[in-house]
Design a protein around this motif. Structure first.
Motif: not given
Length: 103
Positions: A45-70
């Motif tokens: 539901g977010l526009e890509l620039p807003h999502l990119g900012s949230l992703c950086k702020r909360y390091d979402l990609a790294s967290l989700l990689k951990g979830v995926l591996l688990e």
């Protein structure tokens, strides 16, 4: 199953430790599935620039990689698919955010 009398005279089955652990695992999987689905809906539901900012702020990609591996380790394929979808969306958002920064 064995049966025991609960307080108030009600009779209920007793669970072995393995059965109780299995139920607990089911609840954990259900909670993770609901959380990943909710996060996916929010991100979509977010526009890509807003999502990119949230992703950086909360390091979402790294967290989700951990979830995926688990989840891959535990062979929970539905949860893996949610995590993969989220990671793809985050990659798009980070790419759009990087492109916007260079313009």
């Amino acid at each position: 199953p064995r049966w025991s009398s609960a307080q108030g005279g009600a009779v209920r089955p007793q669970m072995s430790g393995a059965e109780a652990h299995g139920i607990q695992d089911d609840e954990i999987v259900r909670a993770r599935k609901n959380l990943l689905r909710l996060l996916l809906q929010i991100c979509e539901g977010l526009e890509l620039p807003h999502l990119g900012s949230l992703c950086k702020r909360y390091d979402l990609a790294s967290l989700l990689k951990g979830v995926l591996l688990e989840e891959q380790r535990r062979q929970r394929m539905i949860l893996c698919e949610f995590a993969k979808q989220l990671l793809e969306l985050l990659r798009e958002a980070l790419s759009a955010d990087a492109n916007a920064a260079t313009v």
